[in-house]
Design a protein around this motif. Structure first.
Motif, PDB file in Angstrom:
ATOM      1  N   GLU A 277       0.823  -1.222   0.000  1.00  0.00           N
ATOM      2  CA  GLU A 277       0.000   0.000   0.000  1.00  0.00           C
ATOM      3  C   GLU A 277       0.851   1.265   0.000  1.00  0.00           C
ATOM      4  OE1 GLU A 277      -3.443   2.189   2.742  1.00  0.00           O
ATOM      5  OE2 GLU A 277      -2.779   0.141   3.193  1.00  0.00           O
ATOM      6  N   LYS A 278       1.869   1.307   0.845  1.00  0.00           N
ATOM      7  CA  LYS A 278       2.684   2.511   0.930  1.00  0.00           C
ATOM      8  C   LYS A 278       3.540   2.695  -0.328  1.00  0.00           C
ATOM      9  CE  LYS A 278       2.789   2.932   5.942  1.00  0.00           C
ATOM     10  NZ  LYS A 278       3.619   3.025   7.169  1.00  0.00           N
ATOM     11  N   GLU A 279       3.958   1.586  -0.926  1.00  0.00           N
ATOM     12  CA  GLU A 279       4.682   1.686  -2.195  1.00  0.00           C
ATOM     13  C   GLU A 279       3.782   2.274  -3.270  1.00  0.00           C
ATOM     14  OE1 GLU A 279       7.772  -2.127  -1.860  1.00  0.00           O
ATOM     15  OE2 GLU A 279       5.806  -2.379  -2.787  1.00  0.00           O
ATOM     16  N   GLU A 280       2.551   1.811  -3.297  1.00  0.00           N
ATOM     17  CA  GLU A 280       1.606   2.325  -4.288  1.00  0.00           C
ATOM     18  C   GLU A 280       1.329   3.811  -4.065  1.00  0.00           C
ATOM     19  OE1 GLU A 280      -2.929   1.536  -5.957  1.00  0.00           O
ATOM     20  OE2 GLU A 280      -1.866  -0.056  -4.888  1.00  0.00           O
ATOM     21  N   GLN A 281       1.266   4.219  -2.810  1.00  0.00           N
ATOM     22  CA  GLN A 281       1.028   5.636  -2.509  1.00  0.00           C
ATOM     23  C   GLN A 281       2.143   6.503  -3.086  1.00  0.00           C
ATOM     24  OE1 GLN A 281       0.621   5.897   1.744  1.00  0.00           O
ATOM     25  NE2 GLN A 281      -1.461   5.053   1.769  1.00  0.00           N
ATOM     26  N   ILE A 282       3.380   6.051  -2.911  1.00  0.00           N
ATOM     27  CA  ILE A 282       4.518   6.815  -3.446  1.00  0.00           C
ATOM     28  C   ILE A 282       4.484   6.827  -4.968  1.00  0.00           C
ATOM     29  CG2 ILE A 282       7.025   6.873  -3.677  1.00  0.00           C
ATOM     30  CD1 ILE A 282       7.225   5.869  -0.830  1.00  0.00           C
ATOM     31  N   LEU A 283       4.185   5.680  -5.561  1.00  0.00           N
ATOM     32  CA  LEU A 283       4.111   5.619  -7.018  1.00  0.00           C
ATOM     33  C   LEU A 283       3.025   6.540  -7.554  1.00  0.00           C
ATOM     34  CD1 LEU A 283       4.578   1.786  -7.590  1.00  0.00           C
ATOM     35  CD2 LEU A 283       6.167   3.596  -8.269  1.00  0.00           C
ATOM     36  N   ARG A 284       1.909   6.627  -6.837  1.00  0.00           N
ATOM     37  CA  ARG A 284       0.843   7.544  -7.246  1.00  0.00           C
ATOM     38  C   ARG A 284       1.325   8.994  -7.171  1.00  0.00           C
ATOM     39  NH1 ARG A 284      -4.293   5.695  -7.858  1.00  0.00           N
ATOM     40  NH2 ARG A 284      -4.666   3.518  -7.310  1.00  0.00           N
ATOM     41  N   GLN A 285       2.094   9.310  -6.138  1.00  0.00           N
ATOM     42  CA  GLN A 285       2.639  10.658  -6.013  1.00  0.00           C
ATOM     43  C   GLN A 285       3.609  10.961  -7.156  1.00  0.00           C
ATOM     44  OE1 GLN A 285       4.399  10.889  -2.123  1.00  0.00           O
ATOM     45  NE2 GLN A 285       2.473  10.466  -1.062  1.00  0.00           N
ATOM     46  N   VAL A 286       4.464   9.984  -7.460  1.00  0.00           N
ATOM     47  CA  VAL A 286       5.402  10.153  -8.566  1.00  0.00           C
ATOM     48  C   VAL A 286       4.642  10.390  -9.865  1.00  0.00           C
ATOM     49  CG1 VAL A 286       7.139   9.000  -9.994  1.00  0.00           C
ATOM     50  CG2 VAL A 286       7.239   8.791  -7.499  1.00  0.00           C
ATOM     51  N   ALA A 287       3.624   9.557 -10.100  1.00  0.00           N
ATOM     52  CA  ALA A 287       2.836   9.685 -11.332  1.00  0.00           C
ATOM     53  C   ALA A 287       2.182  11.060 -11.431  1.00  0.00           C
ATOM     54  CB  ALA A 287       1.767   8.595 -11.373  1.00  0.00           C
ATOM     55  N   GLU A 288       1.615  11.516 -10.339  1.00  0.00           N
ATOM     56  CA  GLU A 288       0.952  12.826 -10.338  1.00  0.00           C
ATOM     57  C   GLU A 288       1.935  13.943 -10.648  1.00  0.00           C
ATOM     58  OE1 GLU A 288      -1.679  15.710  -7.342  1.00  0.00           O
ATOM     59  OE2 GLU A 288      -0.939  13.761  -6.662  1.00  0.00           O
ATOM     60  N   LYS A 289       3.115  13.865 -10.024  1.00  0.00           N
ATOM     61  CA  LYS A 289       4.102  14.922 -10.229  1.00  0.00           C
ATOM     62  C   LYS A 289       4.702  14.878 -11.642  1.00  0.00           C
ATOM     63  CE  LYS A 289       5.204  15.085  -5.319  1.00  0.00           C
ATOM     64  NZ  LYS A 289       4.476  16.340  -5.094  1.00  0.00           N
ATOM     65  N   LEU A 290       4.618  13.714 -12.267  1.00  0.00           N
ATOM     66  CA  LEU A 290       5.098  13.596 -13.644  1.00  0.00           C
ATOM     67  C   LEU A 290       4.021  13.941 -14.659  1.00  0.00           C
ATOM     68  CD1 LEU A 290       7.277  10.342 -13.472  1.00  0.00           C
ATOM     69  CD2 LEU A 290       8.060  12.721 -13.528  1.00  0.00           C
TER      70      LEU A 290
END
Length: 263
Positions: free
Chosen positions: A146-159
């Motif tokens: 879950e926490k890995e996915e949260q970070i990946l979602r943040q990365v995706a949003e910022k990209l």
């Protein structure tokens, strides 16, 4: 040189030492192709590849620390990966340093991604390929926490990716990964199982109700997106070329399953 390192990384991640050697060769060829295609100076080329290298290893460290700590197993796996990549002592130290930087509480992901986007401005597909690679590595243990996915979602949003596109990409990568690693989906005359067919449609990002023309269009679009030669022409680093090669093989297998199910 950075190109060879990243080519070796993807080669080893995909299939061990032999593919790591192949990745290094691809990386060397890419270095020359990228300079010729984009007509960039050696300094610009170095900046693009260094930015990718730095961003990749720092984000890997940041994702590894997502659950609050980096386990001994994660450390050993990272050290083993770097060893089998054949990194020089200096580059191994730099990769470890970057990994540790990303794991620090004060790590500023915004600044790193802003720098990466600046250097990849002439290579827009580079941005998606970085995200694809990060998602793939996060799933390497067979589970996306879950926490890995949260970070990946943040990365995706910022990209610049919407939540819808990220979720679709996540589903497609999960499904595509089931078609990698062996040949159980190729060369058999047996009709595919219902669950295999469902995964194949997911891998192509289409509905089972799609027409034959729509299936072929989706397949061709994905194969074009991950075509190594086209990525070189667009200025992609060699790590993406290797990742794209693996991804296109999985897409081909998924498409074959869909075709068999409709025969």
């Amino acid at each position: 040189m950075i190109g060879k390192i990243i080519g070796g990384l993807l080669g080893f991640a995909a299939g061990g030492p032999l593919l790591a050697i192949i990745g290094v060769v691809i990386g060397h060829l890419f270095d020359r192709a990228l300079k010729r295609t984009l007509n960039v100076s050696p300094e610009e080329l170095q900046a693009i590849q260094t930015s990718f290298f730095n961003t990749l290893f720092m984000l890997l460290g940041h994702i590894a620390k997502a659950d609050g700590r980096i386990t001994e197993t994660e450390i050993k796996l990272t050290e083993s990966l770097m060893e089998k990549m054949g990194l020089s002592a200096d580059h191994k130290r730099e990769a470890i340093r970057l990994f540790k930087v990303g794991a620090e509480p004060i790590f500023n992901m915004d600044n790193v991604l802003r720098d990466f986007k600046f250097h990849s401005s002439r290579s827009p597909n580079l941005i998606q390929m970085l995200l694809v690679y990060l998602i793939n590595l996060a799933m390497a243990d067979g589970e996306l926490h879950e926490k890995e996915e949260q970070i990946l979602r943040q990365v995706a949003e910022k990209l610049g990716f919407s939540s819808f596109i990220f979720e679709q990409l996540l589903r497609m990568i999960r499904a595509q990964n089931t078609f990698g690693g062996d040949d159980r989906f190729s060369g058999t005359q047996q009709p595919p199982r219902a669950d295999e067919v469902a995964l194949a449609y997911e891998a192509l990002g289409i509905s089972p109700t799609a027409s034959d023309a729509e299936v072929k269009k989706a397949y061709r679009k994905l194969m074009s997106q991950y075509h190594p030669d086209k990525l070189i022409g667009q200025g992609m680093p060699e790590d993406m070329i290797k990742e794209a090669t693996e991804r296109s093989q999985e897409i081909q297998k998924a498409y074959d399953v869909v075709k068999k199910s409709r025969a």
